[in-house]
Write a protein that holds these residues in place. Sequence first.
Motif, PDB file in Angstrom:
ATOM      1  N   LEU A 141      -0.808  -9.080  -2.431  1.00  0.00           N
ATOM      2  CA  LEU A 141      -2.181  -8.655  -2.723  1.00  0.00           C
ATOM      3  C   LEU A 141      -2.467  -7.289  -2.112  1.00  0.00           C
ATOM      4  CD1 LEU A 141      -4.048 -12.039  -2.127  1.00  0.00           C
ATOM      5  CD2 LEU A 141      -3.683 -10.886  -4.318  1.00  0.00           C
ATOM      6  N   ALA A 142      -1.975  -7.074  -0.894  1.00  0.00           N
ATOM      7  CA  ALA A 142      -2.252  -5.812  -0.194  1.00  0.00           C
ATOM      8  C   ALA A 142      -1.640  -4.620  -0.922  1.00  0.00           C
ATOM      9  CB  ALA A 142      -1.725  -5.879   1.237  1.00  0.00           C
ATOM     10  N   ARG A 143      -0.449  -4.793  -1.480  1.00  0.00           N
ATOM     11  CA  ARG A 143       0.173  -3.650  -2.160  1.00  0.00           C
ATOM     12  C   ARG A 143      -0.610  -3.275  -3.420  1.00  0.00           C
ATOM     13  NH1 ARG A 143       3.017  -3.533  -6.331  1.00  0.00           N
ATOM     14  NH2 ARG A 143       4.134  -1.717  -5.512  1.00  0.00           N
ATOM     15  N   GLU A 144      -1.217  -4.271  -4.106  1.00  0.00           N
ATOM     16  CA  GLU A 144      -2.062  -3.956  -5.257  1.00  0.00           C
ATOM     17  C   GLU A 144      -3.331  -3.241  -4.800  1.00  0.00           C
ATOM     18  OE1 GLU A 144      -1.843  -4.284  -8.657  1.00  0.00           O
ATOM     19  OE2 GLU A 144       0.264  -4.643  -8.198  1.00  0.00           O
ATOM     20  N   VAL A 145      -3.912  -3.726  -3.710  1.00  0.00           N
ATOM     21  CA  VAL A 145      -5.121  -3.096  -3.173  1.00  0.00           C
ATOM     22  C   VAL A 145      -4.829  -1.652  -2.769  1.00  0.00           C
ATOM     23  CG1 VAL A 145      -6.783  -3.114  -1.267  1.00  0.00           C
ATOM     24  CG2 VAL A 145      -6.162  -5.257  -2.412  1.00  0.00           C
ATOM     25  N   MET A 146      -3.716  -1.418  -2.072  1.00  0.00           N
ATOM     26  CA  MET A 146      -3.362  -0.077  -1.616  1.00  0.00           C
ATOM     27  C   MET A 146      -3.119   0.870  -2.790  1.00  0.00           C
ATOM     28  SD  MET A 146      -3.551   0.001   1.611  1.00  0.00           S
ATOM     29  CE  MET A 146      -3.297  -0.837   3.177  1.00  0.00           C
ATOM     30  N   ARG A 147      -2.482   0.366  -3.839  1.00  0.00           N
ATOM     31  CA  ARG A 147      -2.204   1.210  -5.011  1.00  0.00           C
ATOM     32  C   ARG A 147      -3.491   1.670  -5.686  1.00  0.00           C
ATOM     33  NH1 ARG A 147      -1.645   0.260 -10.480  1.00  0.00           N
ATOM     34  NH2 ARG A 147      -1.994  -1.980 -10.189  1.00  0.00           N
ATOM     35  N   LEU A 148      -4.438   0.764  -5.806  1.00  0.00           N
ATOM     36  CA  LEU A 148      -5.686   1.101  -6.492  1.00  0.00           C
ATOM     37  C   LEU A 148      -6.651   1.840  -5.570  1.00  0.00           C
ATOM     38  CD1 LEU A 148      -6.070  -2.295  -8.362  1.00  0.00           C
ATOM     39  CD2 LEU A 148      -5.314  -0.111  -9.329  1.00  0.00           C
ATOM     40  N   GLU A 149      -6.634   1.513  -4.290  1.00  0.00           N
ATOM     41  CA  GLU A 149      -7.512   2.182  -3.323  1.00  0.00           C
ATOM     42  C   GLU A 149      -7.158   3.657  -3.195  1.00  0.00           C
ATOM     43  OE1 GLU A 149     -10.512   2.309  -0.185  1.00  0.00           O
ATOM     44  OE2 GLU A 149     -10.101   1.005  -1.884  1.00  0.00           O
TER      45      GLU A 149
ATOM     46  N   SER B 204       2.878   2.182  -1.947  1.00  0.00           N
ATOM     47  CA  SER B 204       2.053   0.980  -1.783  1.00  0.00           C
ATOM     48  C   SER B 204       2.761  -0.037  -0.894  1.00  0.00           C
ATOM     49  CB  SER B 204       1.752   0.361  -3.149  1.00  0.00           C
ATOM     50  OG  SER B 204       1.078   1.276  -3.983  1.00  0.00           O
ATOM     51  N   ASP B 205       4.076  -0.176  -1.087  1.00  0.00           N
ATOM     52  CA  ASP B 205       4.843  -1.100  -0.251  1.00  0.00           C
ATOM     53  C   ASP B 205       4.775  -0.685   1.220  1.00  0.00           C
ATOM     54  OD1 ASP B 205       5.539  -2.560  -2.435  1.00  0.00           O
ATOM     55  OD2 ASP B 205       7.602  -1.836  -2.558  1.00  0.00           O
ATOM     56  N   ARG B 206       4.951   0.617   1.466  1.00  0.00           N
ATOM     57  CA  ARG B 206       4.944   1.096   2.860  1.00  0.00           C
ATOM     58  C   ARG B 206       3.591   0.863   3.510  1.00  0.00           C
ATOM     59  NH1 ARG B 206       7.183   5.962   0.488  1.00  0.00           N
ATOM     60  NH2 ARG B 206       9.468   5.809   0.449  1.00  0.00           N
ATOM     61  N   ARG B 207       2.532   1.165   2.785  1.00  0.00           N
ATOM     62  CA  ARG B 207       1.205   1.014   3.360  1.00  0.00           C
ATOM     63  C   ARG B 207       0.870  -0.457   3.612  1.00  0.00           C
ATOM     64  NH1 ARG B 207      -3.161   4.195   0.016  1.00  0.00           N
ATOM     65  NH2 ARG B 207      -4.388   3.660   1.869  1.00  0.00           N
ATOM     66  N   ALA B 208       1.283  -1.341   2.690  1.00  0.00           N
ATOM     67  CA  ALA B 208       1.021  -2.766   2.871  1.00  0.00           C
ATOM     68  C   ALA B 208       1.841  -3.318   4.035  1.00  0.00           C
ATOM     69  CB  ALA B 208       1.336  -3.527   1.587  1.00  0.00           C
ATOM     70  N   ALA B 209       3.124  -2.957   4.103  1.00  0.00           N
ATOM     71  CA  ALA B 209       3.984  -3.451   5.186  1.00  0.00           C
ATOM     72  C   ALA B 209       3.560  -2.882   6.531  1.00  0.00           C
ATOM     73  CB  ALA B 209       5.438  -3.085   4.902  1.00  0.00           C
ATOM     74  N   GLY B 210       2.936  -1.707   6.515  1.00  0.00           N
ATOM     75  CA  GLY B 210       2.522  -1.076   7.756  1.00  0.00           C
ATOM     76  C   GLY B 210       1.287  -1.692   8.381  1.00  0.00           C
ATOM     77  N   LEU B 211       0.659  -2.645   7.705  1.00  0.00           N
ATOM     78  CA  LEU B 211      -0.552  -3.266   8.249  1.00  0.00           C
ATOM     79  C   LEU B 211      -0.256  -4.086   9.496  1.00  0.00           C
ATOM     80  CD1 LEU B 211      -2.305  -4.408   4.946  1.00  0.00           C
ATOM     81  CD2 LEU B 211      -2.987  -2.515   6.435  1.00  0.00           C
ATOM     82  N   SER B 212       0.856  -4.798   9.472  1.00  0.00           N
ATOM     83  CA  SER B 212       1.227  -5.607  10.633  1.00  0.00           C
ATOM     84  C   SER B 212       2.643  -6.126  10.447  1.00  0.00           C
ATOM     85  CB  SER B 212       0.270  -6.790  10.816  1.00  0.00           C
ATOM     86  OG  SER B 212       0.491  -7.767   9.817  1.00  0.00           O
ATOM     87  N   ARG B 213       3.154  -6.729  11.495  1.00  0.00           N
ATOM     88  CA  ARG B 213       4.499  -7.320  11.430  1.00  0.00           C
ATOM     89  C   ARG B 213       4.540  -8.456  10.406  1.00  0.00           C
ATOM     90  NH1 ARG B 213       7.579  -9.642  16.818  1.00  0.00           N
ATOM     91  NH2 ARG B 213       9.368 -10.622  15.779  1.00  0.00           N
TER      92      ARG B 213
END
Length: 313
Positions: A157-165, A234-243
């Motif tokens: 879900l986060a990677r979709e949010v990051m891509r559109l945000e 998007s993957d990097r930004r989503a994975a960078g949120l937390s471990r």
Amino acid sequence: MAPPFLKLSAFLQKNRRSLLLLGCGGAFSASIFYHAFPDSTYKNLYQAWSKGEPAQLSGKLEETFREVLKDCGVASPKNYHAFASFGFHPVGAGLPWLPAGVHIGIPANFNSTSSDPGGITDRTVLINGKEVEWDSEAGAALKEALLFSPEAQRFALAREVMRLESGGPVLQATAGPACLAGVCVYSVALKQIFGLYSGSLIARAFLNVLVAGLGAVCYFLASDSISHWLDYSSDRRAAGLSRDYARGGVEFYDKILSRNKTLRLLMGPKGVEMYAPSGNLFPSGLLRFKHAPYTLRREEAIVLYILCILHRH
């Protein structure tokens, strides 16, 4: 009286700037249209149905979605809407700063857990016209590939949010107008360099076809390159949120690759044409590879997870 073709040529020559602006604007509008009105286009296309009615998103997934928006630091969470979609992983469209906002579809299998796979086994999945038998070896493998942990669900879900945000759809929509403008500029420049405006009509027509072909190739390459960059970003930004998000990213792509390998087996010859033995998708055309390979995205997810672990220590 001049032939119609010459009249058209003269009209195009006289109004080429206005027509170029109109064409670029039209290409951009066509690409961004369904992102401007995702509620009446994209949502209707991906909406899941149950017993003749639009399927409703469970309270559990609504809560998970809102938690992901909070973790992503979304400035206007009210502009993000979730709906129940068909398929096996989230899809999304829209721009958060437009009135319609963003609509993200969450599939039914995200309701499932290893102890309660109801969101998967309660569905009728047809492959080559035959219903998948969940108790069979291949069916059990497919069911396992569709079960995501909460961490993997949040990452997806986060990677979709990051891509559109980040305005990814706007960036993708610029490829068409940029290539169209390039075709027109190169065409005019080459005709002037080689003096074709006073030369043969056939030579000008041949040049136009050649430049248009090169422009189409450039568009495919540019569009796919932008799509790949957005995938990785998007993957990097989503994975960078937390471990936990980073670990979820590794699992998410592991499961996608496992699912595709199983579908390759279940679908027979059609599956062999669609999926590689690794689980990647085969290109849809000679020059088209719209999304970054899943194997590379999994490898990057593993690297990001290792970096998160090292950073914590």
